[in-house]
Design a protein around this motif. Structure first.
Motif, PDB file in Angstrom:
ATOM      1  N   LYS A 144      -5.006  -1.805   2.817  1.00 35.66           N
ATOM      2  CA  LYS A 144      -4.976  -0.349   2.649  1.00 35.66           C
ATOM      3  C   LYS A 144      -4.234   0.036   1.390  1.00 35.66           C
ATOM      4  N   GLY A 145      -3.072  -0.569   1.195  1.00 37.91           N
ATOM      5  CA  GLY A 145      -2.275  -0.276   0.016  1.00 37.91           C
ATOM      6  C   GLY A 145      -2.994  -0.643  -1.266  1.00 37.91           C
ATOM      7  N   GLY A 146      -3.684  -1.791  -1.267  1.00 36.88           N
ATOM      8  CA  GLY A 146      -4.410  -2.221  -2.451  1.00 36.88           C
ATOM      9  C   GLY A 146      -5.547  -1.280  -2.814  1.00 36.88           C
ATOM     10  N   PHE A 147      -6.347  -0.899  -1.823  1.00 40.77           N
ATOM     11  CA  PHE A 147      -7.463   0.013  -2.083  1.00 40.77           C
ATOM     12  C   PHE A 147      -6.963   1.409  -2.453  1.00 40.77           C
ATOM     13  N   ALA A 148      -5.870   1.838  -1.835  1.00 39.12           N
ATOM     14  CA  ALA A 148      -5.317   3.150  -2.173  1.00 39.12           C
ATOM     15  C   ALA A 148      -4.797   3.170  -3.609  1.00 39.12           C
ATOM     16  N   MET A 149      -4.121   2.099  -4.031  1.00 37.70           N
ATOM     17  CA  MET A 149      -3.650   2.002  -5.411  1.00 37.70           C
ATOM     18  C   MET A 149      -4.817   2.014  -6.385  1.00 37.70           C
ATOM     19  N   LEU A 150      -5.850   1.206  -6.084  1.00 37.10           N
ATOM     20  CA  LEU A 150      -7.021   1.128  -6.955  1.00 37.10           C
ATOM     21  C   LEU A 150      -7.721   2.473  -7.047  1.00 37.10           C
ATOM     22  N   GLY A 151      -7.976   3.098  -5.891  1.00 35.77           N
ATOM     23  CA  GLY A 151      -8.677   4.371  -5.882  1.00 35.77           C
ATOM     24  C   GLY A 151      -7.917   5.457  -6.611  1.00 35.77           C
ATOM     25  N   THR A 152      -6.609   5.527  -6.375  1.00 30.18           N
ATOM     26  CA  THR A 152      -5.793   6.554  -7.025  1.00 30.18           C
ATOM     27  C   THR A 152      -5.755   6.356  -8.532  1.00 30.18           C
ATOM     28  N   PHE A 172       1.265   5.302 -13.939  1.00 30.67           N
ATOM     29  CA  PHE A 172       0.882   4.885 -12.590  1.00 30.67           C
ATOM     30  C   PHE A 172       0.701   3.372 -12.523  1.00 30.67           C
ATOM     31  N   ILE A 173       0.051   2.800 -13.541  1.00 29.56           N
ATOM     32  CA  ILE A 173      -0.148   1.350 -13.555  1.00 29.56           C
ATOM     33  C   ILE A 173       1.190   0.626 -13.635  1.00 29.56           C
ATOM     34  N   ILE A 174       2.095   1.128 -14.480  1.00 24.91           N
ATOM     35  CA  ILE A 174       3.435   0.521 -14.566  1.00 24.91           C
ATOM     36  C   ILE A 174       4.121   0.581 -13.201  1.00 24.91           C
ATOM     37  N   ALA A 175       4.046   1.745 -12.536  1.00 24.69           N
ATOM     38  CA  ALA A 175       4.669   1.896 -11.219  1.00 24.69           C
ATOM     39  C   ALA A 175       4.042   0.948 -10.209  1.00 24.69           C
ATOM     40  N   ALA A 176       2.713   0.808 -10.262  1.00 25.63           N
ATOM     41  CA  ALA A 176       2.029  -0.093  -9.328  1.00 25.63           C
ATOM     42  C   ALA A 176       2.421  -1.542  -9.581  1.00 25.63           C
ATOM     43  N   LEU A 177       2.577  -1.907 -10.838  1.00 26.62           N
ATOM     44  CA  LEU A 177       2.962  -3.289 -11.156  1.00 26.62           C
ATOM     45  C   LEU A 177       4.372  -3.611 -10.664  1.00 26.62           C
ATOM     46  N   THR A 178       5.249  -2.611 -10.638  1.00 30.15           N
ATOM     47  CA  THR A 178       6.601  -2.880 -10.121  1.00 30.15           C
ATOM     48  C   THR A 178       6.559  -3.305  -8.663  1.00 30.15           C
ATOM     49  N   ASP A 179       5.525  -2.869  -7.944  1.00 27.02           N
ATOM     50  CA  ASP A 179       5.388  -3.258  -6.538  1.00 27.02           C
ATOM     51  C   ASP A 179       5.087  -4.747  -6.409  1.00 27.02           C
ATOM     52  N   ILE A 180       4.411  -5.301  -7.411  1.00 22.63           N
ATOM     53  CA  ILE A 180       4.113  -6.733  -7.402  1.00 22.63           C
ATOM     54  C   ILE A 180       5.337  -7.534  -7.832  1.00 22.63           C
ATOM     55  N   PHE A 181       5.960  -7.074  -8.909  1.00 15.07           N
ATOM     56  CA  PHE A 181       7.034  -7.872  -9.503  1.00 15.07           C
ATOM     57  C   PHE A 181       8.352  -7.771  -8.750  1.00 15.07           C
ATOM     58  N   GLY A 235     -13.489   5.661  -7.442  1.00 15.40           N
ATOM     59  CA  GLY A 235     -12.172   5.997  -6.919  1.00 15.40           C
ATOM     60  C   GLY A 235     -12.254   6.567  -5.513  1.00 15.40           C
ATOM     61  N   GLU A 236     -13.204   7.456  -5.294  1.00 12.37           N
ATOM     62  CA  GLU A 236     -13.382   8.034  -3.959  1.00 12.37           C
ATOM     63  C   GLU A 236     -13.763   6.965  -2.944  1.00 12.37           C
ATOM     64  N   LEU A 237     -14.661   6.060  -3.331  1.00  7.61           N
ATOM     65  CA  LEU A 237     -15.068   4.990  -2.419  1.00  7.61           C
ATOM     66  C   LEU A 237     -13.875   4.129  -2.022  1.00  7.61           C
ATOM     67  N   SER A 238     -13.036   3.808  -2.988  1.00  5.49           N
ATOM     68  CA  SER A 238     -11.832   3.027  -2.685  1.00  5.49           C
ATOM     69  C   SER A 238     -10.916   3.773  -1.720  1.00  5.49           C
ATOM     70  N   LEU A 239     -10.815   5.099  -1.890  1.00  3.73           N
ATOM     71  CA  LEU A 239      -9.986   5.893  -0.970  1.00  3.73           C
ATOM     72  C   LEU A 239     -10.568   5.903   0.437  1.00  3.73           C
ATOM     73  N   TRP A 240     -11.897   5.957   0.545  1.00  2.00           N
ATOM     74  CA  TRP A 240     -12.524   5.917   1.874  1.00  2.00           C
ATOM     75  C   TRP A 240     -12.229   4.594   2.581  1.00  2.00           C
ATOM     76  N   VAL A 241     -12.311   3.488   1.824  1.00  2.00           N
ATOM     77  CA  VAL A 241     -11.976   2.187   2.411  1.00  2.00           C
ATOM     78  C   VAL A 241     -10.508   2.165   2.829  1.00  2.00           C
ATOM     79  N   ALA A 242      -9.639   2.687   1.959  1.00  2.00           N
ATOM     80  CA  ALA A 242      -8.207   2.750   2.282  1.00  2.00           C
ATOM     81  C   ALA A 242      -7.963   3.616   3.514  1.00  2.00           C
ATOM     82  N   ALA A 243      -8.720   4.711   3.647  1.00  3.08           N
ATOM     83  CA  ALA A 243      -8.549   5.602   4.797  1.00  3.08           C
ATOM     84  C   ALA A 243      -8.930   4.904   6.096  1.00  3.08           C
ATOM     85  N   ILE A 244     -10.014   4.144   6.066  1.00  4.92           N
ATOM     86  CA  ILE A 244     -10.431   3.403   7.268  1.00  4.92           C
ATOM     87  C   ILE A 244      -9.370   2.380   7.655  1.00  4.92           C
ATOM     88  N   PHE A 245      -8.882   1.634   6.662  1.00  4.53           N
ATOM     89  CA  PHE A 245      -7.817   0.668   6.924  1.00  4.53           C
ATOM     90  C   PHE A 245      -6.537   1.373   7.381  1.00  4.53           C
TER      91      PHE A 245
END
Length: 215
Positions: free
Chosen positions: A140-148, A47-56, A186-196
């Protein structure tokens, strides 16, 4: 366009493809044997490798609509599939094991529903022109990635933290009351992502692209 720019765009598209291909693998691992710590470590790493591809991919090829990228339109789709796919896989495992509850289900439902709704309502327009610039969507994307990532990693990360808490004198006490901090973060990050997600989704659905040639 120079050869180096073309090469950068092709490499960026390859990174996006890696993210697309990694998603079903992570989902299968989660459904197969998560929360087994060893499987959770592998799923977290992927998952981390996949998330990093989004940056690079943006770094090497520019934004998703860059002329250097032939398949840049897949960038946003890959992000959506990674987050929603992994969250759906986690939801299935929790439901199967009798641990599916509202504090997890609500933000996951909001995030997944938002992506489906925006995709159905604006999918064709977004695939042609890209997503409108929206800082809340990025947040939203950042918090969702972090929470997941925290949720996927929680089995082995919690085990590691508990081993630090236990020391040598309180091993059984700590292991019988495992720390919920990683899962809660993780749940808290998802709640923030959900609001965004709600706010940015409304902005995207109400967005009207100016007609070509308009001043």
């Amino acid at each position: 366009m120079s050869d180096s720019e073309n090469a950068g765009g092709a490499f960026a598209d390859a990174l996006t493809l890696i993210r697309l291909l990694a998603t079903p693998v992570i989902m299968v691992l989660i459904v197969w044997k998560w929360p087994d710590p060893q499987v959770a470590i592998l799923a977290t790493f992927l998952f981390i490798i996949a998330a990093l591809t989004d940056i690079f991919d943006d770094w090497f090829g520019g934004a998703s609509r860059s002329a250097r990228r032939r398949y840049g339109w897949l960038d946003d789709i890959a992000d959506t599939l990674l987050i929603t796919g992994v969250l759906i896989a986690l939801s299935y495992v929790l439901y199967r094991n009798g641990y599916f509850y509202w504090a997890f289900a609500v933000p996951v439902g909001v995030i997944v529903f938002r992506e489906v709704l925006v995709g159905l309502a604006k999918g064709y327009e977004l695939s042609r022109y890209g997503w409108p610039d929206n800082i809340l969507s990025n947040a939203k994307g950042g918090f969702a990635m972090l929470g997941t990532s925290l949720l996927v990693a929680s089995p082995w990360l919690t085990q590691w933290i508990d081993s630090l808490r236990a020391g040598t004198d309180r091993v059984m006490e700590v292991y019988n009351t495992g720390s919920p901090l990683i899962w809660m973060a993780g749940e808290l990050s998802l709640w923030v992502a959900a609001i965004f997600s709600i706010i940015s989704g409304f902005k995207i659905l109400s967005y009207r692209r100016p007609k070509e040639g308009a001043a």
